[in-house]
Design a protein around this motif. Structure first.
Motif, short mmCIF file in Angstrom:
data_model
loop_
_atom_site.label_atom_id
_atom_site.label_comp_id
_atom_site.label_asym_id
_atom_site.label_seq_id
_atom_site.Cartn_x
_atom_site.Cartn_y
_atom_site.Cartn_z
N ARG A 126 6.62 -17.70 -34.03
CA ARG A 126 6.94 -17.83 -35.46
C ARG A 126 8.38 -17.49 -35.78
O ARG A 126 8.81 -17.65 -36.93
CB ARG A 126 6.02 -16.91 -36.27
N TYR A 127 9.15 -17.01 -34.79
CA TYR A 127 10.46 -16.47 -35.09
C TYR A 127 11.57 -17.15 -34.27
O TYR A 127 11.33 -17.59 -33.14
CB TYR A 127 10.48 -14.96 -34.81
N SER A 128 12.76 -17.18 -34.84
CA SER A 128 13.94 -17.60 -34.09
C SER A 128 14.52 -16.37 -33.40
O SER A 128 14.63 -15.30 -34.01
CB SER A 128 14.98 -18.24 -35.02
N ILE A 129 14.90 -16.54 -32.12
CA ILE A 129 15.28 -15.39 -31.28
C ILE A 129 16.62 -15.67 -30.60
O ILE A 129 16.75 -16.65 -29.85
CB ILE A 129 14.22 -15.11 -30.20
N ALA A 130 17.62 -14.84 -30.85
CA ALA A 130 18.91 -14.96 -30.17
C ALA A 130 18.78 -14.39 -28.76
O ALA A 130 18.38 -13.23 -28.59
CB ALA A 130 20.00 -14.22 -30.94
N VAL A 131 19.08 -15.20 -27.75
CA VAL A 131 19.01 -14.78 -26.35
C VAL A 131 20.35 -15.04 -25.68
O VAL A 131 21.03 -16.02 -26.00
CB VAL A 131 17.88 -15.52 -25.59
N VAL A 132 20.74 -14.18 -24.77
CA VAL A 132 22.02 -14.34 -24.07
C VAL A 132 21.89 -15.44 -23.02
O VAL A 132 20.97 -15.41 -22.19
CB VAL A 132 22.47 -13.02 -23.43
N ARG A 133 22.79 -16.39 -23.07
CA ARG A 133 22.77 -17.51 -22.15
C ARG A 133 22.85 -17.02 -20.70
O ARG A 133 23.73 -16.25 -20.34
CB ARG A 133 23.95 -18.44 -22.44
N GLY A 134 21.91 -17.46 -19.86
CA GLY A 134 21.91 -17.09 -18.45
C GLY A 134 21.14 -15.82 -18.12
O GLY A 134 20.92 -15.53 -16.95
N TYR A 135 20.73 -15.04 -19.14
CA TYR A 135 19.99 -13.81 -18.88
C TYR A 135 18.54 -14.14 -18.51
O TYR A 135 17.97 -15.12 -18.97
CB TYR A 135 19.97 -12.91 -20.12
N SER A 136 17.95 -13.29 -17.67
CA SER A 136 16.53 -13.37 -17.35
C SER A 136 15.87 -12.12 -17.92
O SER A 136 16.15 -11.00 -17.47
CB SER A 136 16.32 -13.45 -15.83
N TYR A 137 15.03 -12.29 -18.92
CA TYR A 137 14.39 -11.16 -19.59
C TYR A 137 13.02 -10.84 -19.00
O TYR A 137 12.67 -9.70 -18.74
CB TYR A 137 14.24 -11.46 -21.09
N THR A 145 8.96 -22.75 -23.26
CA THR A 145 9.75 -23.74 -24.01
C THR A 145 9.24 -23.91 -25.44
O THR A 145 9.86 -24.64 -26.21
CB THR A 145 9.72 -25.10 -23.29
N THR A 146 8.15 -23.26 -25.79
CA THR A 146 7.64 -23.36 -27.16
C THR A 146 8.32 -22.38 -28.11
O THR A 146 8.16 -22.48 -29.33
CB THR A 146 6.12 -23.11 -27.20
N LEU A 147 9.09 -21.43 -27.56
CA LEU A 147 9.77 -20.45 -28.39
C LEU A 147 11.07 -21.02 -28.95
O LEU A 147 11.74 -21.83 -28.29
CB LEU A 147 10.07 -19.19 -27.59
N ASN A 148 11.43 -20.58 -30.12
CA ASN A 148 12.68 -21.00 -30.76
C ASN A 148 13.79 -20.04 -30.33
O ASN A 148 14.13 -19.09 -31.04
CB ASN A 148 12.52 -21.01 -32.27
N LYS A 149 14.35 -20.30 -29.15
CA LYS A 149 15.38 -19.44 -28.59
C LYS A 149 16.77 -20.02 -28.89
O LYS A 149 17.02 -21.20 -28.63
CB LYS A 149 15.18 -19.27 -27.08
N VAL A 150 17.64 -19.18 -29.43
CA VAL A 150 18.99 -19.60 -29.81
C VAL A 150 19.98 -18.97 -28.83
O VAL A 150 20.19 -17.75 -28.85
CB VAL A 150 19.32 -19.15 -31.26
N PRO A 151 20.60 -19.76 -27.95
CA PRO A 151 21.52 -19.18 -26.94
C PRO A 151 22.79 -18.62 -27.58
O PRO A 151 23.38 -19.24 -28.48
CB PRO A 151 21.85 -20.38 -26.04
#
Length: 247
Positions: A126-137, A145-151
């Motif tokens: 349900r949320y947009s999430i800022a993620v660091v490009r190249g990081y493995s969490y 791929t269903t998550l709204n991840k913003v690099p």
């Protein structure tokens, strides 16, 4: 007897390393309090790693570049190892992981005053999430791929986007996030808060390029040196020097 055998093995590894002593280029991005050229010893993780490598008979040269370049540089042989990497199968294809020498607790952050219901992975859709490009969490999180991840290029960018309302969540290791919020992000610190449930608890490793002719021996010597540092108090003393409690 077990301890004595451990020291004997380390002495043998050290002797072998001495015959192949070299300068190792270890790369990291800016990730305080773990890696940061502005901090004593280039940060907690960098000091732990360089101390262990020195015990194994090597000289460590610290290089600080953006994360994407860290990974690319190890793949092409520009750098010998990554100082602080979380395990992923993709990285294991081009690098040899050590045993974990630290543990990271990854938490989400939200804007104060907003309602976020996070009890499990399904809630994140349900949320947009800022993620660091190249990081493995976390492998399942990374692959979803269903998550709204913003690099973004780094946690500070993600945190500023969160404070500005451009995303609804971001995430980072708790100590790293608090370090940024106490320093360069102090202006937005009171606008953000942590969610209590962690996404993951990840072991922190070095990652030695597989193209290095002695990558297995380097990792083995590093692991043994780190163990002796725990046994003789060096490990705990480095934590204390950085003002952090040792595990």
């Amino acid at each position: 007897m077990r301890r004595r055998c451990g020291f004997a093995l380390f002495a043998l590894l050290l002797a072998c390393a001495g015959a192949h002593a070299e300068t190792l280029r270890m790369a990291a991005d800016v990730w305080p309090p773990f890696t940061d050229a502005r901090l004593p010893g280039n940060g907690l993780a960098a000091e732990l790693v360089s101390t262990a490598l020195k015990r194994a008979g090597h000289r460590a040269e610290y290089v600080e570049v953006p994360w994407a370049r860290v990974l690319r540089g190890v793949q092409v042989g520009e750098y010998d190892l990554v100082v602080s990497a979380w395990y992923s199968e993709e990285r294991a294809r081009f690098g040899q992981f050590s045993q974990p020498y630290l543990t990271n607790r990854v938490l989400f952050l939200k804007r104060k005053g907003t309602v976020v219901d996070y009890q499990g992975p399904e809630d994140l859709k349900r949320y947009s999430i800022a993620v660091v490009r190249g990081y493995s969490y976390l492998p399942s999180f990374d692959a979803d791929t269903t998550l709204n991840k913003v690099p973004v290029m780094g946690f500070p960018m993600g945190a500023r986007m969160l404070a500005a309302g451009r995303v609804q969540l971001t995430l980072e290791d708790e100590l790293v996030a608090r370090s940024y919020l106490n320093r360069e992000l102090s202006g937005i610190r009171e606008q953000l808060e942590f969610l209590p449930r962690p996404l993951s608890e990840n072991g922190l490793h070095i990652l030695v390029r597989r193209s290095h002719p002695r990558h297995r021996q380097l990792v083995e010597a590093f692991d043994q040196a780190m163990q002796t540092m725990r046994e003789d108090g060096t490990y705990q003393a480095i934590f204390a020097r950085h003002g952090l409690p040792s595990p």
